[in-house]
Design an enzyme around this catalytic site. Structure first.
Site, short mmCIF file in Angstrom:
data_model
loop_
_atom_site.label_atom_id
_atom_site.label_comp_id
_atom_site.label_asym_id
_atom_site.label_seq_id
_atom_site.Cartn_x
_atom_site.Cartn_y
_atom_site.Cartn_z
CD GLU A 49 -3.11 0.00 2.31
OE1 GLU A 49 -3.42 1.18 2.58
OE2 GLU A 49 -3.41 -0.96 3.03
CG ASP A 60 -3.77 8.16 7.87
OD1 ASP A 60 -3.59 6.94 8.07
OD2 ASP A 60 -3.98 8.65 6.74
#
EC number: 4.2.1.20
Lengths: 264, 427
Positions: A49, A60
Site C-alpha cells: 500500500e 490517520d
C-alpha cells in the site's frame, strides 16, 4: 503486472497469508520511497500500500499524519508519485495499491485519476473517506479500467451494511480492526476474531486486516483467526523515518522479513 | 412571542410551483445532498453513527417533550427571544451615502444574537445537540472551535447537564482567543490544543473527527457549523432556524412586512443559515453572505471560500473549498478566528450556484474599520466575525434607497478586544 485478485488467488493456492506493508510516498523523499518499495518487495511483501500524502488525513493517527506532512513539505505531488510508481512497479512483483483521500481524486477527475494510476502501474485503490453511498460511479469506472477498489468494513458496521460493502469490494475486503484511526497499538481487540468469522460466512473474498497491527505476534494472531492478509502501516512508517534513509531501509527490510515469517 | 425553532419542515418540497425559477429541491435529499453538495464523506467507522444521529434527530425533534425542554431553555437559559434592534445612528450614518432622497436611506436593523447567554448565536445549536445527545445516552461530548464561541457554548451546555466535555482548538487560535480558552476551562471543559497544519479551525475539526472515530460508541460530536457530513448541515441549520423565525415575527410586529435584505458573515455559515433559512422561499428577500477576504481575495491570504474556491470535499461534505491545483486543502487566513476556515457549509454552496444568495468578501482592514464604527455609533462591540457583515454596508448602502436590512449581529466582541488592541496599537 498481476492484479490484486490474481495475487490473492496465488497466495490462497499456496496456503499463505498476505503481508501488506504501507508506506507514505515521499517520506523522507521519493528516492527513498523507490528503494523502500523494492526492499519491501524482496523482504516478503505480497502487496504494497502506497500512501499519497494528504494535508487533512482524517483516518490517520499521528505517525502517518506526520509522514504526510513531511512529504508535502518536501513538495511531493500526485504527478511525482505516479512517476515513481511507473518507474518502480515493473521492477517488483507485489502489486501496488494506492491509498489516497478523496479530494485529490475528485480534483483530477475520477475517471482520469483511475486511468492515470492504472497506466502508472497501480492495481488497487483504497479511499478511506469515500463510503459505499458515494462510490457508485467510481466503482463502475474502476472495474472497466482494471483497478481493484478495496472497501473498508469497520467494527461498527452493522451486518446488513457489512454485506453490502463486502459484495462491492474488489480484490479483497479491508477489515479495520479498531474503532479509531491508524497507529501502532499494543493489542488487537478480541472482537476481530468474531468479525473475521462473520465476514468469512458472507463472502469468499479474501479479508485483509489493518489499523493498529504493529508486531509479528499480532500478525500471527490475525492469521490464526482467519485473516487472508495483514496490513501493517504506522509500524513500518515509523521505522523508515528513524535514522538515516539507509538505516530506515535496513530496518523495514528486517521488520518485513520478521512479519512474513510470523504469518507463513 | 412563541418560540418554534424547528417548525419548518426540513424536507418540504419547495419546487411545487411549476414556475419557480429556483429549483430548490428538498433540502437536503435522503442522502443529505443539497444539489451536488453535502453528502457523507467520512471513514466507514462513522457511517453507522451518522445514521444513528440522523434517526435520533428525526425521532426527537418534533416530539413535545423535546420541544418543551428546548424552548424552555432557549427562553430562560439563553435569554431568547432576543431583540430586533433598529440601529438608528448607523442608519443615519449611511443615509447620505445611499441613493435615498431628502436624507432618507436604508433602515438598518440588528438581530441581537450577541445578547444570548455566552455572547453569540452558537448556543442555539449547542443546546439543541446536547439535548439530543442526552436522549441518545451519550456520556461524553466533543467539539471543535475556532474563535472559541462554539467551544464556550458547548462547554456551557455540558456544564449545565453535567456531561464530560473535550474541546479541540488550534494552538494559533488558543493564542488569539485566550479569553475564551479560560472561559472553557472555568466551565469544566478540557481544551485540547491542536498543533497540526496551521493550528486553526480546520485542524481542530480534523482532530475532533479523529476523536469521534475512536470513541464513537460513547461520544457525541457537537459540530459547530452548518458544515460536516449529513445530518450536521441540516441539523445545525434547524437549531439556528430560531434566528430567522424570530426575525420574521419581529419584522411583522415592527412594520407589518418582511425585511428586504438579510446580511450575515459566513465562515462555515451557521449564523447566516440560521437567519436565511426562514426566508429562502421568500424570493423577494435578498440574502447576502460575507466572507473574510483576509489580506485581500486576490492575495493567497484569505478565507473567501465561496468567492475563490473550487468544489471539493472537506470534513465529510462536498462544497466549495480552498485548494491548490493538487487537490490539497490550502490554509485560510483571516484576522477573525471564526471565519478562518477553507471550507463552507454545503447549503451555502447550493445557494450560490442557484443564485438564491449572494456572497461577497471584505478584508481584515475593512472589518477592523467596521468594528470600531459600530462600537462608536451604536455602543455595541461586535465580534470580529460579525464586523465583516457590518463592513459590507460600505459597499451595499450606496446601491440602496430606503430598504430594510436585517444584519445578524451574531456575536459580541469582548473576546476580540485584546487582538484589536494589539493591531491598533491601543495603549
Amino acid at each position: 503486472m498481476v492484479s490484486v485478485k490474481e495475487q490473492f488467488d496465488r497466495l490462497r493456492e499456496a496456503g499463505e497469508c498476505a503481508l501488506i506493508p504501507f508506506i507514505t510516498a515521499g517520506d523522507p523523499d521519493l528516492a527513498t520511497t523507490a528503494q523502500a518499495l523494492q526492499v519491501l518487495d524482496s523482504s516478503g511483501a505480497d502487496l504494497i500500500e502506497l500512501g499519497v500524502p494528504y494535508a487533512d488525513p482524517l483516518a490517520d493517527g499521528p505517525t502517518i499524519q506526520a509522514a504526510a506532512t513531511r512529504s508535502l513539505q518536501k513538495g511531493t505531488t500526485l504527478e511525482a508519485v505516479l512517476d515513481l510508481v511507473k518507474t518502480v512497479s515493473p521492477k517488483i512483483s507485489a502489486p501496488i495499491i494506492l491509498f489516497t483521500y478523496y479530494n485529490p481524486v475528485l480534483n483530477r477527475g475520477v475517471e482520469t485519476f483511475l486511468k492515470d494510476i492504472y497506466a502508472a502501474g497501480a492495481r488497487g485503490l483504497v479511499i478511506p473517506d469515500l463510503p459505499l453511498e458515494e462510490m457508485d460511479s467510481l466503482l463502475i469506472a474502476a472495474e472497466q479500467i482494471g483497478i481493484a477498489v478495496i472497501l473498508l468494513v469497520a467494527p461498527t458496521s452493522p451486518e446488513e451494511r457489512m454485506q453490502k460493502i463486502v459484495a462491492r469490494s474488489q480484490g479483497f475486503v479491508y477489515l479495520v480492526s479498531v474503532t479509531g484511526v491508524t497507529g501502532v497499538r499494543q493489542e488487537i481487540a478480541n472482537r476481530v476474531e468474531g468479525l473475521l468469522a462473520e465476514l468469512h460466512k458472507v463472502t469468499d473474498k479474501p479479508i485483509g486486516v489493518g489499523f493498529g497491527v504493529s508486531e509479528p505476534a499480532q500478525a500471527k494472531q490475525l492469521k490464526d483467526w482467519g485473516a487472508d492478509g495483514v496490513i501493517v502501516g504506522s509500524a513500518i512508517v515509523k521505522r523508515l523515518a528513524s535514522g538515516t534513509p539507509a538505516e530506515g531501509l535496513a530496518a523495514i527490510g528486517e521488520f518485513c522479513t520478521q512479519l512474513k515469517a510470523a504469518i507463513q | 412571542m412563541t418560540l418554534t425553532p424547528l417548525s419548518k419542515p426540513t424536507t418540504s418540497p419547495l419546487n411545487d410551483t411549476p414556475n419557480n425559477a429556483l429549483t430548490l429541491a428538498a433540502r437536503p435529499d435522503k442522502l443529505g445532498r443539497f444539489g451536488r453538495f453535502g453528502g457523507k464523506y467520512v471513514p466507514e467507522t462513522l457511517m453507522p453513527a451518522l445514521k444513528e444521529l440522523e434517526e435520533a434527530y428525526y425521532q426527537h425533534r418534533d416530539q413535545a417533550d423535546f420541544q418543551t425542554e428546548l424552548n424552555g431553555l432557549l427562553k430562560d437559559y439563553v435569554g431568547r427571544a432576543n431583540p430586533l434592534y433598529f440601529a438608528e445612528r448607523l442608519t443615519q450614518y449611511y443615509a447620505p451615502k445611499s441613493k435615498g432622497q431628502n436624507g432618507s436611506g436604508p433602515q438598518i436593523y440588528l438581530k441581537r444574537e450577541d445578547l444570548n447567554h455566552t455572547g453569540a448565536h452558537k448556543i442555539n445549536n449547542a443546546l439543541g445537540q446536547v439535548l439530543l445527545a442526552n436522549r441518545m445516552g451519550k456520556k461524553r461530548i466533543i467539539a471543535e472551535t475556532g474563535a472559541g464561541q462554539h467551544g464556550v457554548a458547548t462547554a456551557t451546555v455540558c456544564a449545565r447537564f453535567g456531561i464530560e466535555c473535550v474541546i479541540y482548538m488550534g494552538v494559533e487560535d488558543m493564542q488569539r482567543q485566550a479569553l475564551n480558552v479560560f472561559r472553557m476551562k472555568l466551565l469544566g471543559a478540557t481544551v485540547t490544543p491542536v498543533s497540526a497544519g496551521s493550528g486553526t479551525l480546520k485542524d481542530a475539526t480534523s482532530e475532533a473527527i479523529r476523536d469521534w472515530v475512536t470513541n464513537v460508541e460513547t461520544t457525541h460530536y457537537i459540530l459547530g457549523s452548518v458544515a460536516g457530513p449529513h445530518p450536521y448541515p441540516m441539523m445545525v441549520r434547524d437549531f439556528h432556524g430560531v434566528i430567522g423565525t424570530e426575525t420574521r415575527a419581529q419584522c411583522l410586529e415592527k412594520w407589518g412586512g418582511k425585511p428586504d435584505l438579510l446580511l450575515a458573515c459566513v465562515g462555515g455559515g451557521s449564523n447566516a443559515m440560521g437567519l436565511f433559512h426562514e426566508f429562502v422561499e421568500d424570493s423577494e428577500v435578498r440574502m447576502i453572505g460575507i466572507e473574510a477576504a483576509g489580506e485581500g481575495a486576490e492575495t493567497d491570504k484569505h478565507a473567501a471560500t465561496l468567492t475563490k474556491g473550487r468544489v471539493g470535499v472537506l470534513h465529510g461534505a462536498m462544497s466549495y473549498l480552498l485548494q491548490n491545483s493538487e487537490g490539497q486543502v490550502t490554509e485560510a487566513h483571516s484576522i477573525s478566528a471564526g471565519l478562518d476556515y477553507p471550507g463552507v457549509g454545503p447549503e451555502h454552496s447550493y445557494f450560490k450556484d442557484l443564485g438564491r444568495a449572494e456572497y461577497y468578501s471584505v478584508t481584515d482592514a475593512e472589518a477592523l474599520e467596521a468594528f470600531q464604527l459600530v462600537s462608536r455609533l451604536e455602543g455595541i462591540i461586535p465580534a470580529l466575525e460579525t464586523a465583516h457583515a457590518f463592513a459590507y454596508l460600505e459597499t451595499l448602502c450606496p446601491t440602496l434607497t430606503n430598504e430594510r436590512i436585517v444584519i445578524n449581529c451574531s456575536g459580541r466582541g469582548d473576546k476580540d478586544v485584546q487582538t484589536i488592541a494589539k493591531v491598533l496599537n491601543f495603549e
